[in-house]
Design an enzyme around this catalytic site. Sequence first.
Site, short mmCIF file in Angstrom:
data_model
loop_
_atom_site.label_atom_id
_atom_site.label_comp_id
_atom_site.label_asym_id
_atom_site.label_seq_id
_atom_site.Cartn_x
_atom_site.Cartn_y
_atom_site.Cartn_z
N HIS A 43 2.31 -4.19 -2.66
CA HIS A 43 1.06 -4.89 -2.93
C HIS A 43 0.79 -6.03 -3.31
CE1 HIS A 43 0.40 -0.28 -3.48
NE2 HIS A 43 -0.50 -0.51 -2.90
N SER A 192 6.77 2.49 -1.19
CA SER A 192 5.59 3.25 -0.98
C SER A 192 5.25 3.88 -2.38
CB SER A 192 5.67 4.73 0.00
OG SER A 192 4.93 5.40 -0.01
#
Length: 287
Positions: A43, A192
Amino acid sequence: MSAQRRPRVIETVREMREAVAAERAAGRTVALTPTLGALHEGHLAHVRRAAEIADTRVVSIFLNPTQFTQPADLERYPRTLDADVDLLAGEGVDLVFAPSVDEMYPTGPTATTVSAGAVGSTFEGRLRPGHFDAVLTVVAKLLGIVTPDVVTFGQKDAQQLFVVKRMVGDLNIATRVETIPTVREPDGLALSSRNRFLSASERTAARTLSAALEAAVSAGERGIDAALAAAQGALMGEELVDLDYFAIVHPATFRPVDDDYRGPAIAIVAATLGSTRLIDNEPLRIG
Ligand code: PAF
């Protein structure tokens, strides 16, 4: 990475709109990075890129219940808002939009939804009926609230990226989708939020997914059969990996390419390791 002031955390649609209006009035462009929370380096690659292409960065942190087709999946999704905001502070992010479920869905799931069309029931959508419709619906809401000049989406979720880009085009939404390349561990595993659920042996086995993609990329110039065979070879014999699919799809349709296809493609893979489902993909050239 120098610690900076914490982002302003906004919980209501009204305040979010006002904050964006103030940025626009000051002549600043706005980038949105939509997330479910449980932020990681993947992110952060989004918000770092956003800093290069817009003046003001907004990160939405909303664990959207409607896109989870398994209640257990939603239940175990990590909720780490404080840690997420700390991470974003380190990146100098300006605004965090963290609405409640009631704020986003005051009368329950919306009566109006966006359909992902036929692609929405293939691959990830086959296992999770309605998932992509729910993703597109919440993304449309977030785009309607924040009205960003640019919105970032990761290559990691290739099918999501495909349907979001198509929605933005089909519905003439006034934003640009910026694709963020997948961030990987040194051994190739794609980052992830789910990786934290892997046991040590599953974590080792998970490397097979990116190895299969790499094998397909290398064999791609010899044609589709060679690419698929190379991937199969890399996946064979890894008992902890329960393969769901490995396919090579056309970037313009997200449908499997024909046997004699030549041109750009995307190799996609999904597998379950223990109780954790992982997906990954890699663009490649066939022929
Ligand atoms: O990819 C995600 O994190 C989610 O699907 C998104 C885009 C934030 C929508 O809830």
